[in-house]
Design an enzyme around this catalytic site. Structure first.
Site, mmCIF file in Angstrom:
data_model
loop_
_atom_site.group_PDB
_atom_site.id
_atom_site.type_symbol
_atom_site.label_atom_id
_atom_site.label_comp_id
_atom_site.label_asym_id
_atom_site.label_seq_id
_atom_site.Cartn_x
_atom_site.Cartn_y
_atom_site.Cartn_z
ATOM 1 N N GLU A 184 0.838 -1.195 0.000
ATOM 2 C CA GLU A 184 0.000 0.000 0.000
ATOM 3 C C GLU A 184 0.877 1.251 0.000
ATOM 4 O O GLU A 184 1.792 1.382 0.809
ATOM 5 C CB GLU A 184 -0.891 0.001 1.243
ATOM 6 C CG GLU A 184 -1.787 1.212 1.375
ATOM 7 C CD GLU A 184 -2.607 1.203 2.659
ATOM 8 O OE1 GLU A 184 -3.543 2.014 2.761
ATOM 9 O OE2 GLU A 184 -2.299 0.389 3.558
ATOM 10 N N LYS A 210 -9.649 2.541 -3.254
ATOM 11 C CA LYS A 210 -10.171 2.024 -1.992
ATOM 12 C C LYS A 210 -11.547 2.606 -1.676
ATOM 13 O O LYS A 210 -11.764 3.812 -1.749
ATOM 14 C CB LYS A 210 -9.191 2.337 -0.859
ATOM 15 C CG LYS A 210 -9.573 1.688 0.478
ATOM 16 C CD LYS A 210 -8.520 1.969 1.550
ATOM 17 C CE LYS A 210 -8.871 1.259 2.850
ATOM 18 N NZ LYS A 210 -7.905 1.544 3.926
ATOM 19 N N CYS A 215 -5.853 -2.820 2.673
ATOM 20 C CA CYS A 215 -5.766 -2.710 4.123
ATOM 21 C C CYS A 215 -7.047 -3.154 4.830
ATOM 22 O O CYS A 215 -7.435 -4.311 4.794
ATOM 23 C CB CYS A 215 -5.372 -1.281 4.499
ATOM 24 S SG CYS A 215 -4.901 -1.074 6.247
#
Length: 518
Positions: free
Chosen positions: A271, A342, A394
């Site tokens: 990430e 995301k 995540c």
């Protein structure tokens, strides 16, 4: 004040209060990195022993809620203690304030088990109806915990079974179904302490039948195809990740660690491995694109995309190099469609509710990169060197419905990136990896997880084999992955069948109550 002190004294003298707290505390050892999965059943039986819900003259619902709340304080107080690491180390708050925030968070989460025990005790009429309503109540409370205020479904009971024999049920009933199975087994153990052998026998037979059915009705298998994947873990110190003076150092480090490993079918970085915003990293990304394509491979990396025209900022995954295996040149260009943005953002870390009020209070509410925009909920898989990658960034991996919503039958890998440097040398990163492995079990796709400083690794949901890289080390790992074909029941229907059972149990439990009244 005197009345309050009297209540606190009475509470402290109540042995069941301490048992309920202990039952919650030991739950932590059911999860990674301890993996003592049978403890979850003992813990649930212990909290039920405190409540004594099915004895004559059962405890009132208010008492059940009290013990359930204390149980929840122990459960989350120990289980998510790693959150305090990020608040205390990077949040810039005094110790007293950070502890108070942790206490507030744990108290909020403890409301959900309190609700489940309250509802089951309030509406049950006997042992059978209590067991049914307890399962239904936990289904509702856990759903609410994963939905309200953007949701925090961390440490659900089902994750404790990632390495237990019950893992065979994950492709059919998912982690949610496993959570309710844990509740059923815990209730059966409690009933055994009351010399009720029938309930335990019934639950044992039901679980055995489900496991047998799962064993003989496999819907997925190896496709016969393999791929080699290079995982690159940079181990960049958290306080340096978004320091502009360190951008080129970080980008050069990842490039140098990859340079001698271009022979892999797929190369993956963590990430935001590229700390420069995407629009300003065009030359660097063009060189990566050319290098990857020249070596007949593709590289996937996290990067921050700040779109200057709209002033929106996305936590993004991009692909450079070959999109298809026989491509003659790379395909990357800024804002191309082969990207993932995301969707499920982390409160405080990636967006700040009531930011005009909270941001001035403390550095915790004004962290770098805490103004992200949500990507779409449903997005295409990433296409990299002929492979389809099901992405999650995540915190998103905790949301099973979100991940399943982007699953396709053609998905080759479950691919997730993270930066768990926020949590130091705590149990948090190990729990995060365990959660990711549960998603792989549910969807029956190989897992590739790469993070800034660990836990990075790969997991095969058929053979249940796992390879991980050492934490807190700048290192690489090449893994040879067997691809899987076929769709799991869970990937197609999600929690539909589990909710159908929950409705039947809830209706049956309430019907028993009204029958007794009649």
């Amino acid at each position: 004040m005197k009345t309050l002190l009297t209540k606190v004294t009475l509470l402290a003298k109540d042995k069941n209060v301490w048992l309920a707290l202990f039952a919650g505390l030991i739950l932590t050892f059911s999860y990674a990195p301890f993996y003592i999965w049978p403890l979850v059943f003992i813990s649930l039986a212990a909290i039920l022993f405190c409540i004594q819900p099915t004895k004559t003259g059962k405890a009132p619902a208010k008492t059940a809620a009290k013990y359930g709340f204390i149980f929840g304080l122990g459960w989350f107080g120990a289980g998510i203690s790693w959150v305090h690491v990020s608040i205390a180390t990077f949040g810039g708050m005094p110790l007293v304030a950070s502890l108070a925030l942790m206490a507030l968070l744990c108290a909020y989460l403890a409301l959900f088990p309190a609700l489940a025990f309250w509802a089951a005790t309030r509406f049950a009429s006997g042992p059978k109806s209590y067991g049914a309503l307890l399962i239904a109540s936990f289904a509702i409370s856990e759903y609410l915990r994963g939905s309200l205020l953007t949701g925090f479904p961390w440490l659900s009971f089902g994750y404790t079974q990632t390495d237990s024999p019950l893992q065979l049920l994950a492709p059919y009933i998912g982690e949610f179904g496993l959570t309710l199975s844990c509740v059923a087994i815990g209730f059966a153990l409690y009933r055994l302490s009351q010399k009720d052998f029938i309930t335990l026998s019934g639950v044992a037979v039901a679980i055995a039948l489900l496991l047998s059915a799962a064993h003989f009705s496999t819907t997925t298998r190896y496709s016969g195809k393999t791929m080699s994947t290079l995982l690159v873990q940079g181990n960049i110190k958290q306080h340096l990740r978004f320091e502009p003076s360190e951008f080129w150092t970080t980008m050069s480090k990842y490039q140098d660690m990859t340079r001698t490993h271009w022979d892999a079918d797929l190369i993956v970085w963590p990430e935001a491995a590229v700390p420069e915003i995407e629009a300003l990293a065009d030359e660097y990304l063009a060189n990566l694109d050319n290098a990857a394509s020249f070596n007949k491979t593709a590289l996937v990396t996290g990067i921050v995309d700040y779109q200057l025209d709209t002033r929106t900022i996305f936590n993004t995954l991009i692909v450079v190099g070959n999109k298809e295996r026989n491509d003659e040149h790379g395909h990357y260009h800024y804002l191309d469609k082969n990207r993932y943005q995301k969707h499920q953002l982390l409160p405080i870390g990636e967006f700040v509710p009531f930011e005009d009020i909270l941001r001035p209070i403390a550095p915790l509410f004004d962290l770098p990169m805490s103004s992200f925009t949500r990507g779409e909920k449903v997005q295409n898989n990433l296409r990299a060197n002929g492979f389809n990658l099901l992405p999650a960034i995540c915190y998103e991996i905790v949301f099973s419905d979100l991940v399943r919503g982007n699953y396709q039958s053609q998905s080759d890998l479950l691919f997730t990136v993270s930066n768990d440097a926020w949590f130091g040398d705590s149990i948090g990163p190990h729990q995060h990896m365990q959660i990711a492995r549960m998603r792989a079990l549910e969807l029956q796709r190989p897992l590739v997880r790469v993070t800034n400083n660990g836990v990075s690794g790969v997991y095969d949901p058929i053979s249940h084999t796992e390879q991980t890289m050492p934490q807190f080390a700048a290192t690489t790992m090449k893994a040879h992955i067997k691809l899987i074909q076929g769709d799991s029941v869970y990937s197609q229907y999600g929690n539909l069948f589990v909710w159908a059972v929950v409705v039947l149990l809830g209706v049956g439990g309430l019907a028993a109550r009204f029958k007794v009244k009649g």
